[in-house]
Structure formats: C-alpha cells, structure tokens
Scaffold this active site. Structure first.
Site, PDB file in Angstrom:
ATOM      1  N   ASP A 124       0.783  -1.303   0.138  1.00 25.31           N
ATOM      2  CA  ASP A 124      -0.118   0.166   0.104  1.00 25.31           C
ATOM      3  C   ASP A 124       0.728   1.303  -0.170  1.00 25.31           C
ATOM      4  O   ASP A 124       1.924   1.108   0.520  1.00 25.31           O
ATOM      5  CB  ASP A 124      -0.903   0.045   1.155  1.00 25.31           C
ATOM      6  CG  ASP A 124      -2.256  -0.904   1.266  1.00 25.31           C
ATOM      7  OD1 ASP A 124      -2.237  -1.747   0.162  1.00 25.31           O
ATOM      8  OD2 ASP A 124      -3.002  -0.520   1.872  1.00 25.31           O
ATOM      9  N   ASP A 171       0.411   3.997   1.748  1.00 28.26           N
ATOM     10  CA  ASP A 171       0.410   4.805   2.681  1.00 28.26           C
ATOM     11  C   ASP A 171       0.812   4.136   4.030  1.00 28.26           C
ATOM     12  O   ASP A 171       0.498   4.599   5.179  1.00 28.26           O
ATOM     13  CB  ASP A 171      -1.125   5.258   2.746  1.00 28.26           C
ATOM     14  CG  ASP A 171      -2.004   4.066   2.868  1.00 28.26           C
ATOM     15  OD1 ASP A 171      -1.706   2.943   2.850  1.00 28.26           O
ATOM     16  OD2 ASP A 171      -3.293   4.385   2.973  1.00 28.26           O
ATOM     17  N   TRP A 217     -13.365  -0.761  -2.709  1.00 28.41           N
ATOM     18  CA  TRP A 217     -12.667  -0.960  -1.652  1.00 28.41           C
ATOM     19  C   TRP A 217     -13.131  -2.121  -1.038  1.00 28.41           C
ATOM     20  O   TRP A 217     -14.215  -2.581  -0.786  1.00 28.41           O
ATOM     21  CB  TRP A 217     -12.708   0.079  -0.562  1.00 28.41           C
ATOM     22  CG  TRP A 217     -12.064  -0.153   0.700  1.00 28.41           C
ATOM     23  CD1 TRP A 217     -10.795   0.328   1.098  1.00 28.41           C
ATOM     24  CD2 TRP A 217     -12.568  -0.866   1.856  1.00 28.41           C
ATOM     25  NE1 TRP A 217     -10.571  -0.200   2.543  1.00 28.41           N
ATOM     26  CE2 TRP A 217     -11.689  -0.946   2.849  1.00 28.41           C
ATOM     27  CE3 TRP A 217     -13.623  -1.463   1.970  1.00 28.41           C
ATOM     28  CZ2 TRP A 217     -11.605  -1.501   4.205  1.00 28.41           C
ATOM     29  CZ3 TRP A 217     -13.883  -2.244   3.613  1.00 28.41           C
ATOM     30  CH2 TRP A 217     -12.915  -2.380   4.057  1.00 28.41           C
ATOM     31  N   GLU A 253     -10.637  -8.175  -1.683  1.00 29.96           N
ATOM     32  CA  GLU A 253      -9.535  -8.814  -2.485  1.00 29.96           C
ATOM     33  C   GLU A 253      -8.308  -9.079  -1.792  1.00 29.96           C
ATOM     34  O   GLU A 253      -8.059 -10.404  -2.048  1.00 29.96           O
ATOM     35  CB  GLU A 253      -9.062  -7.674  -3.738  1.00 29.96           C
ATOM     36  CG  GLU A 253      -7.884  -6.566  -3.072  1.00 29.96           C
ATOM     37  CD  GLU A 253      -8.179  -5.762  -1.622  1.00 29.96           C
ATOM     38  OE1 GLU A 253      -9.341  -5.415  -1.622  1.00 29.96           O
ATOM     39  OE2 GLU A 253      -7.242  -5.343  -1.103  1.00 29.96           O
ATOM     40  N   ASP A 254      -8.137  -8.652  -0.580  1.00 34.01           N
ATOM     41  CA  ASP A 254      -7.122  -9.184   0.227  1.00 34.01           C
ATOM     42  C   ASP A 254      -7.534 -10.755   0.960  1.00 34.01           C
ATOM     43  O   ASP A 254      -6.847 -11.473   0.849  1.00 34.01           O
ATOM     44  CB  ASP A 254      -6.825  -8.033   1.406  1.00 34.01           C
ATOM     45  CG  ASP A 254      -8.268  -7.683   2.047  1.00 34.01           C
ATOM     46  OD1 ASP A 254      -9.164  -7.694   1.857  1.00 34.01           O
ATOM     47  OD2 ASP A 254      -7.759  -7.050   3.043  1.00 34.01           O
ATOM     48  N   MET A 304       0.082   3.893   9.260  1.00 35.24           N
ATOM     49  CA  MET A 304      -0.539   4.337   8.237  1.00 35.24           C
ATOM     50  C   MET A 304      -0.776   5.815   8.042  1.00 35.24           C
ATOM     51  O   MET A 304      -1.087   6.492   9.183  1.00 35.24           O
ATOM     52  CB  MET A 304      -1.956   3.565   7.875  1.00 35.24           C
ATOM     53  CG  MET A 304      -2.413   3.570   6.544  1.00 35.24           C
ATOM     54  SD  MET A 304      -4.054   2.809   6.323  1.00 35.24           S
ATOM     55  CE  MET A 304      -5.301   4.078   6.976  1.00 35.24           C
ATOM     56  N   HIS A 356      -6.186   8.583   6.674  1.00 34.28           N
ATOM     57  CA  HIS A 356      -6.780   9.256   5.441  1.00 34.28           C
ATOM     58  C   HIS A 356      -8.293   8.877   5.362  1.00 34.28           C
ATOM     59  O   HIS A 356      -8.591   7.929   6.217  1.00 34.28           O
ATOM     60  CB  HIS A 356      -6.102   8.799   4.154  1.00 34.28           C
ATOM     61  CG  HIS A 356      -6.140   7.027   4.083  1.00 34.28           C
ATOM     62  ND1 HIS A 356      -7.350   6.512   3.624  1.00 34.28           N
ATOM     63  CD2 HIS A 356      -5.245   6.261   4.105  1.00 34.28           C
ATOM     64  CE1 HIS A 356      -7.049   5.237   3.677  1.00 34.28           C
ATOM     65  NE2 HIS A 356      -5.741   5.211   4.109  1.00 34.28           N
ATOM     66  N   ARG A 369     -11.690   7.400   2.976  1.00 39.59           N
ATOM     67  CA  ARG A 369     -11.756   6.771   1.789  1.00 39.59           C
ATOM     68  C   ARG A 369     -11.808   7.560   0.451  1.00 39.59           C
ATOM     69  O   ARG A 369     -12.379   8.833   0.449  1.00 39.59           O
ATOM     70  CB  ARG A 369     -13.072   6.128   1.898  1.00 39.59           C
ATOM     71  CG  ARG A 369     -13.501   5.109   0.873  1.00 39.59           C
ATOM     72  CD  ARG A 369     -12.559   3.593   1.186  1.00 39.59           C
ATOM     73  NE  ARG A 369     -12.725   3.074   2.490  1.00 39.59           N
ATOM     74  CZ  ARG A 369     -13.719   2.602   2.909  1.00 39.59           C
ATOM     75  NH1 ARG A 369     -14.670   2.284   2.364  1.00 39.59           N
ATOM     76  NH2 ARG A 369     -13.540   2.028   4.085  1.00 39.59           N
TER      77      ARG A 369
HETATM   78  C1  UD2 Z   1      -7.067  -1.691   3.420  1.00 41.00           C
HETATM   79  C2  UD2 Z   1      -5.705  -2.563   3.187  1.00 41.00           C
HETATM   80  C3  UD2 Z   1      -5.531  -2.511   1.932  1.00 41.00           C
HETATM   81  C4  UD2 Z   1      -6.646  -3.229   0.982  1.00 41.00           C
HETATM   82  C5  UD2 Z   1      -7.782  -2.197   1.303  1.00 41.00           C
HETATM   83  C6  UD2 Z   1      -9.229  -2.996   0.824  1.00 41.00           C
HETATM   84  C7  UD2 Z   1      -4.893  -1.412   5.203  1.00 41.00           C
HETATM   85  C8  UD2 Z   1      -3.792  -0.734   5.804  1.00 41.00           C
HETATM   86  N1  UD2 Z   1      -4.689  -1.909   4.002  1.00 41.00           N
HETATM   87  O1  UD2 Z   1      -6.547  -0.311   2.913  1.00 41.00           O
HETATM   88  O2  UD2 Z   1      -4.322  -3.400   1.528  1.00 41.00           O
HETATM   89  O3  UD2 Z   1      -6.955  -4.304   1.365  1.00 41.00           O
HETATM   90  O4  UD2 Z   1      -8.176  -2.051   2.755  1.00 41.00           O
HETATM   91  O5  UD2 Z   1      -9.184  -2.543  -0.837  1.00 41.00           O
HETATM   92  O6  UD2 Z   1      -5.613  -2.143   5.928  1.00 41.00           O
HETATM   93  N2  UD2 Z   1      -5.095   3.744  -3.464  1.00 41.00           N
HETATM   94  C9  UD2 Z   1      -4.869   4.669  -4.431  1.00 41.00           C
HETATM   95  N3  UD2 Z   1      -5.875   5.561  -4.975  1.00 41.00           N
HETATM   96  C10 UD2 Z   1      -7.033   5.335  -4.339  1.00 41.00           C
HETATM   97  C11 UD2 Z   1      -7.467   4.409  -3.564  1.00 41.00           C
HETATM   98  C12 UD2 Z   1      -6.508   3.403  -3.028  1.00 41.00           C
HETATM   99  O7  UD2 Z   1      -3.427   4.949  -4.563  1.00 41.00           O
HETATM  100  O8  UD2 Z   1      -7.950   6.302  -4.662  1.00 41.00           O
HETATM  101  C13 UD2 Z   1      -4.036   2.507  -3.229  1.00 41.00           C
HETATM  102  C14 UD2 Z   1      -3.174   2.826  -2.156  1.00 41.00           C
HETATM  103  O9  UD2 Z   1      -2.091   1.881  -2.397  1.00 41.00           O
HETATM  104  C15 UD2 Z   1      -3.731   2.503  -0.794  1.00 41.00           C
HETATM  105  C16 UD2 Z   1      -4.517   1.158  -1.241  1.00 41.00           C
HETATM  106  O10 UD2 Z   1      -4.727   1.283  -2.464  1.00 41.00           O
HETATM  107  O11 UD2 Z   1      -2.957   2.605   0.169  1.00 41.00           O
HETATM  108  C17 UD2 Z   1      -5.524   0.937  -0.260  1.00 41.00           C
HETATM  109  O12 UD2 Z   1      -6.670   1.608  -0.283  1.00 41.00           O
HETATM  110  P1  UD2 Z   1      -6.911   2.486   1.081  1.00 41.00           P
HETATM  111  O13 UD2 Z   1      -5.535   2.922   1.691  1.00 41.00           O
HETATM  112  O14 UD2 Z   1      -7.770   3.822   0.542  1.00 41.00           O
HETATM  113  O15 UD2 Z   1      -7.691   1.613   1.977  1.00 41.00           O
HETATM  114  P2  UD2 Z   1      -7.458   0.993   3.510  1.00 41.00           P
HETATM  115  O16 UD2 Z   1      -6.414   1.888   4.154  1.00 41.00           O
HETATM  116  O17 UD2 Z   1      -8.727   0.776   4.150  1.00 41.00           O
HETATM  117 MN    MN Z   2      -4.496   3.029   3.530  1.00 37.63          MN
END
Ligand code: UD2
Ligand code: MN
Length: 259
Positions: free
Chosen positions: A108, A110, A171, A174-175, A201, A204, A206
C-alpha cells in the site's frame, strides 16, 4: 603501464555475499508525520539509488532480488473506479518483464514500516504477510486470516495462485480473496511476528472512486469456483505510459471499468 587507467570499478571489488543479518539495521524506528519530505531530499538521502529506482549493495553481493510494487491512483491522476488487485497483477506482469526477481513486495502507498528487522524478503514455501501490526488496528491483526497492507510473495507462488482477482472494484475483499487463493492452492500464509511487523498508516478518508465494494461477500463465496479463471491468465489492460524517475518507475495503465 599506467595502471590507474585500469582502476577497477567499485562494483568489481565485491567478493562476498552480504551477511544474512545486516549490521546496519537498527530494529524499531520512530516515524513522525510532519511535512512530507520533497523528492529531491529523498534523493539526496539515497545517493546510491539509480535512475528508475534500482539499488544494490556496493560492497557485497545482495542475496535476493526484490521488487516493490505499489498500486496507486488519484495521488497524481485518474478518476475511474479503483481496483487494487488488478493493478497489482499488472505491476507483477511488468516487473517480471524487467528482471528475474526472487521476491515481489506488494505494498500500500500509505504504510510506513516501523521496524527494519521486518526484511523485505520472501519465504520459500509460503506467501508472507508483512503488515501484521498496523497502528490503525492497534498493532494487532483485525482477524486471523487478514492479508492486507504489505505482503511478500515469490513469482512462483504468485503464478501458482493465478495472481490476484481482477474482479474486485472499489474498496475491500480482494485481500481476503487472495488469502483464500493461497489456501486453495495448497499453501499457507506465513507472517512477520507482531512485535516486528509494525506499520504506521498515513491517516486518510476513503477516496472517491474507491467506494466500498458491496459485491465482495458474494464474490468471496465464489472464489473457489472462480480463482482458476480470474487472475493472471485473464488479465487485460492497456499500457498508457512508462516513466523512469530518479527514485522509482511509474507505469500508467487503463484498467477499464467495472461491468
Ligand atoms: C485496506 C488494506 C489494503 C486493501 C484495502 C481494501 C490496510 C492498511 N490496507 O486499506 O491493503 O486491502 O483495505 O481494498 O488495511 N489507493 C490509491 N488511490 C485510491 C484508492 C486506493 O492509490 O484512490 C491504493 C493505495 O495504495 C492505498 C491502497 O490502494 O494505500 C488501499 O486503499 P486505502 O488505503 O484507501 O484503504 P485502506 O487503508 O482501508
Ligand atoms: Mn490505507
């Protein structure tokens, strides 16, 4: 003879493999988010990183060839629906065209590691989950089979699970699909211990275009029927550009739209 003319390249004096346990690692790192450093500053702090984002130790032979693949969108451009797993499939396909990697790190954008003993190296027999303890989950796993954030997988393991699903738009889910693929193809997930797999992290909300994928539960209940057809063997996209910057290589692709 003028020997100085033949001064060996510093690379050529390498005679040994690097130690398995690097002496320059320190363990826990303190990460504070203030103002993000500029790319110029990061470049100055990493003088041995070469154009396109490559690095190898100068005084010993590295033991592993690792590629770090980061799916990202919006951070610069693009406004279609996000698809993390499909972007990772593309990253893997393109990385494998460049080199014979021992290990692929799927990361990821972030997450910042808080302990450098968490080596970016693959396990021979199991895909490995590196982000076992994230601040957002109070440095714990949210549930036992969790496989999000950062993982380390060999190209062989990646192909054995047919890569990641292309069909998860937006969102989530997939994981978990990937974790199911690992099990269905007869492997298990290994994991960095919680005391070392710590990540911070960047807080941020969504992103627009990455709305919760409401189909994910339905998709997940079908993974065992779909994983062989949905993955690296069905990957379709179009390449828009490939740009080598001083610190990384950026590949821009069109992944299409959800059905
Ligand atoms: C969680 C998981 C992530 C993934 C996601 C579900 C964590 C820290 N990570 O992320 O691995 O399974 O849930 O899809 O729990 N991104 C972009 N632009 C966008 C949206 C996403 O670049 O507009 C990329 C970026 O690398 C980001 C990653 O996708 O870190 C996951 O998206 P997120 O960080 O918004 O979601 P998060 O933190 O819930
Ligand atoms: Mn994230």
């Amino acid at each position: 003879t003028n020997l100085s003319f033949f001064t060996p390249d510093p690379e050529a004096v390498k005679t040994q493999y690097c130690p398995v346990k690097s002496p320059i690692l320190v363990g826990p790192l303190t990460i504070v988010y203030s103002k993000p450093p500029s790319l110029k500053k990061i470049q100055m702090k990493n003088p041995y990183v070469t154009h396109g984002g490559y690095f190898s130790p100068r005084h010993c032979f590295g033991r592993y060839r690792t590629a770090v693949i980061i799916p990202h969108r919006n951070r610069e451009a693009g406004n279609g629906t996000f698809n993390r797993a499909k972007l990772l499939n593309i990253g893997v396909r393109e990385a494998l065209r460049l080199d014979n990697w021992d290990c692929l790190i799927l990361h990821d954008v972030d997450l910042v590691p808080e302990n450098d003993y968490n080596l970016y190296v693959c396990d021979e027999y199991s895909p490995k989950h590196l982000a076992s303890a994230m601040d957002k989950f109070h440095y714990n796993l949210p549930y036992w089979t969790y496989f999000g954030g950062v993982s380390a997988i060999t190209p062989d393991q990646y192909m054995r699970i047919n890569g990641f699903p292309n069909s998860y738009w937006g969102w989530g889910g997939e994981d978990d699909d990937i974790a199911i693929r690992v099990r269905l193809s007869g492997m298990s997930i290994s994991r960095t211990p919680l005391s070392v797999g710590r990540y911070k992290m960047v807080m941020h909300s969504r992103d627009i275009g990455n709305e919760e994928n409401l189909k994910r539960h339905n998709l997940l209940s079908n993974t065992r029927r779909t994983w062989r057809e949905d993955g690296m063997n069905s990957l379709v996209f179009s390449m828009l550009s490939r740009e080598e910057t001083p610190l990384y290589t950026n590949i821009t692709v069109d992944i299409g739209n959800p059905p």
